[in-house]
Structure formats: structure tokens, C-alpha cells
Design a protein around this motif. Structure first.
Motif, PDB file in Angstrom:
ATOM      1  N   GLY A  44       0.817  -1.207   0.000  1.00 44.94           N
ATOM      2  CA  GLY A  44       0.000   0.000   0.000  1.00 44.94           C
ATOM      3  C   GLY A  44       0.851   1.258   0.000  1.00 44.94           C
ATOM      4  O   GLY A  44       0.609   2.192  -0.757  1.00 44.94           O
ATOM      5  N   GLY A  45       1.885   1.248   0.859  1.00 47.27           N
ATOM      6  CA  GLY A  45       2.795   2.391   0.879  1.00 47.27           C
ATOM      7  C   GLY A  45       3.530   2.563  -0.441  1.00 47.27           C
ATOM      8  O   GLY A  45       3.693   3.682  -0.936  1.00 47.27           O
ATOM      9  N   TYR A  46       3.952   1.445  -1.041  1.00 48.38           N
ATOM     10  CA  TYR A  46       4.651   1.522  -2.325  1.00 48.38           C
ATOM     11  C   TYR A  46       3.749   2.090  -3.418  1.00 48.38           C
ATOM     12  O   TYR A  46       4.163   2.937  -4.204  1.00 48.38           O
ATOM     13  N   ARG A  47       2.496   1.622  -3.458  1.00 47.20           N
ATOM     14  CA  ARG A  47       1.582   2.090  -4.498  1.00 47.20           C
ATOM     15  C   ARG A  47       1.401   3.598  -4.414  1.00 47.20           C
ATOM     16  O   ARG A  47       1.342   4.292  -5.445  1.00 47.20           O
ATOM     17  N   HIS A  48       1.311   4.116  -3.214  1.00 46.65           N
ATOM     18  CA  HIS A  48       1.133   5.562  -3.081  1.00 46.65           C
ATOM     19  C   HIS A  48       2.401   6.314  -3.456  1.00 46.65           C
ATOM     20  O   HIS A  48       2.349   7.312  -4.174  1.00 46.65           O
ATOM     21  N   MET A  49       3.545   5.806  -3.005  1.00 39.98           N
ATOM     22  CA  MET A  49       4.798   6.487  -3.290  1.00 39.98           C
ATOM     23  C   MET A  49       5.175   6.408  -4.768  1.00 39.98           C
ATOM     24  O   MET A  49       5.820   7.308  -5.304  1.00 39.98           O
ATOM     25  N   ALA A  50       4.770   5.327  -5.439  1.00 36.03           N
ATOM     26  CA  ALA A  50       5.119   5.161  -6.848  1.00 36.03           C
ATOM     27  C   ALA A  50       4.310   6.077  -7.746  1.00 36.03           C
ATOM     28  O   ALA A  50       4.701   6.361  -8.884  1.00 36.03           O
ATOM     29  N   GLY A  51       3.169   6.558  -7.238  1.00 38.43           N
ATOM     30  CA  GLY A  51       2.341   7.442  -8.053  1.00 38.43           C
ATOM     31  C   GLY A  51       1.589   6.690  -9.128  1.00 38.43           C
ATOM     32  O   GLY A  51       1.449   5.471  -9.086  1.00 38.43           O
ATOM     33  N   GLY A  52       1.100   7.418 -10.103  1.00 41.02           N
ATOM     34  CA  GLY A  52       0.339   6.798 -11.178  1.00 41.02           C
ATOM     35  C   GLY A  52      -1.155   6.949 -10.963  1.00 41.02           C
ATOM     36  O   GLY A  52      -1.627   7.505  -9.965  1.00 41.02           O
TER      37      GLY A  52
END
Length: 292
Positions: A44-52
Motif C-alpha cells: 500500500g505504501g509503495y503504491r502511493h509512493m510510486a504514483g500513477g
């Protein structure tokens, strides 16, 4: 966060895909392990930090799912994480690990809930999980500052942010007097200085700047969100002069909080631009303030 690599680099995406593939080897809903729950929270944290596209929506889904899995863990094997695990006589290391995991996941999930306008997944009326205990022994100054920061962050989450989110998502709508009472509580309990949570020797380091940024804006950001809808209502009530509206206080508070948010964001960006360029929550908060 590796400054030698470009933001959103393919290597990070590769490991994200491998992590999801590993999770799919068997049902994550059947007898979940602590590592499974932590992995979902990290995704979840990665998805937010990765953007898109829709990154915060998918991040909220991962974070909420991890909380639900934590709540579903059986008493016989893992006990219920939202109940304090010391009740079952587990060893100190396990108790500490589970307390830290639960409140870290709760902090992540409530952030996404607040920013997406969705209800939090865990009500405090069902939670008696204690905060992790830090004795400060055999710790460096930076480690001690990190530990104090976590405790302060968890406490503000429990006493300010989750109640604010629950008030905002209430049906048929938030009670204005309750929100004002919560605001007074936040103002009374905020320490005059956060210097005791930082280590002067680490000035300029990204980790230290991140802590300082969060501490500087956690109260302001929360107040901006709880007053935002009443800010809009004041404009709808009295478009020529919102100060004549019953919600004039919210109009002024939201405006001041948004202005402070932008000013502080600019300050920290200038101090550590390489870091804050990659910190998606930084831009989420700044954009919300600009729109407000």
C-alpha cells in the motif's frame, strides 16, 4: 528512496510485482502470517509512493485489507492484534513487535482514509492494543529520537486523527460542536516545541527532515481536513462575506491552515529537494492545501 536511482525506477516495480506474485501462491485470507500482513501494508505504501493513476485508491485498498487481516487472526495462534497481545502471556519481544506493527498499519490506513474521504477500517471502540514501549537504553540519540517520534505519532493518531476521521465520515454528517471540541483538544495537547523529538546532530538528513515535516504539519493538516467542508459551506452561505456565516471560524481556520501547509512545504522542499520530490504524501498535502 535510493537517490542514485531515478524516481519510480523499474527495479522497484519489479520487486513489487515479485511480492504480489509471492502473495498469490496461496490464499492470503487463510491463516495469514505476520509477514503477509506486513507485506500488504508495505505494498500500500509503495503504491502511493510510486504514483500513477488512482495510486492513493489502490494504496487505501491494500492498507485496509492488511488491517482486516490483522483483525481476523485467530486467538489460538496469533491472538487479535487490535486487542493487546500481552493479555495472552506472550513474550516481550513478540508483544512489542505486534504492537508496533498494528499501530504502524493503523497510521498508514488512517492517512489514506482521511485523504480519500473513506471511513477508517478500525474503530477505537474495539481497540485496546497498547503502544510499544521504548526504554531508551543502549540507543543512540538518533534512535531515541526515532522512538519518541513514533510514540508521539501513534498517540496523536489515536487521540486526534482517528476521532477526526470518524466525525467527518459520520452519517448524516459531522457534528460541528464535536469537531470544535476536538480542535480545542488538539490545540491544548500539542507541545510548544518538538525539539525533544529530533536529534540536532542529524540536521539535513532525509529521515530527520521527514520527522520534522510530519511533526510540523500533523496538527495543521488534520485541522485543515476537518474544517474544509465547513469552509465550503461558509462560502455557500455567504458568498459575498463568509465571515457572516455560522461557520466563519472554519472559513478562517481552513484558510490559515492551508496557507501554513504551503509555507512549511516550501520550506522543507528547499531544505531537501531530492527527498521531497519522491515523497508522494508531501505533494498530496500541498495540492489539497492549494485547492482549499
Amino acid at each position: 528512496m535510493d537517490f542514485t536511482l531515478p524516481p519510480n525506477n523499474p527495479e522497484a516495480a519489479k520487486y513489487s510485482q515479485l511480492g504480489r506474485a509471492a502473495l498469490s501462491l496461496r490464499s492470503v485470507a487463510e491463516n495469514p502470517q505476520i509477514e503477509t500482513i506486513q507485506t500488504l501494508a508495505l505494498l500500500g505504501g509503495y503504491r502511493h509512493m510510486a504514483g500513477g493513476k488512482a495510486c492513493i485508491d489502490s494504496a487505501w485498498s491494500y492498507a485496509s485489507f492488511s488491517i482486516k487481516l490483522a483483525q481476523s487472526v485467530s486467538i489460538s495462534l496469533f491472538n487479535r492484534w487490535y486487542r493487546d497481545c500481552a493479555l495472552w502471556g506472550l513474550d516481550t519481544k513478540t508483544v512489542q513487535r505486534r504492537r508496533l506493527t498494528f499501530w504502524s498499519m493503523a497510521a498508514t490506513e488512517i492517512f489514506f482514509a482521511l485523504h480519500t474521504g473513506r471511513p477508517p477500517s478500525c474503530s477505537l471502540s474495539y481497540v485496546d492494543c497498547e503502544f510499544p514501549i521504548y526504554d531508551g537504553q543502549n540507543s543512540t540519540k538518533d534512535e531515541a529520537a526515532t522512538q519518541l517520534f513514533k510514540l508521539w505519532h501513534f498517540r496523536s493518531l489515536k487521540e486526534w486523527i482517528i476521532p477526526a476521521c470518524q466525525h467527518m465520515m459520520a452519517v448524516p454528517g459531522p457534528n460541528y460542536q464535536s469537531l470544535l471540541a476536538l480542535e480545542r483538544k488538539m490545540l491544548q495537547e500539542t507541545p510548544p516545541s518538538f525539539e525533544f523529538l529530533t536529534d540536532p546532530d542529524t540536521s539535513g538528513r532525509p529521515s530527520r527532515e521527514a520527522r520534522s515535516y510530519i511533526m510540523s504539519l500533523l496538527r495543521v493538516n488534520t485541522m485543515m481536513y476537518i474544517h474544509r467542508s465547513f469552509f465550503a459551506q461558509a462560502i455557500l452561505d455567504k458568498p459575498d462575506n463568509p465571515f457572516l456565516s455560522p461557520y466563519a471560524h472554519s472559513y478562517l481556520t481552513a484558510y490559515r491552515c492551508a496557507s501554513t501547509q504551503l509555507s512549511v512545504s516550501l520550506h522543507f522542499y528547499n531544505k531537501c529537494p531530492l527527498f521531497f520530490q519522491r515523497l508522494t504524501p508531501f505533494w498530496t498535502n500541498a495540492f489539497t492545501a492549494a485547492v482549499s
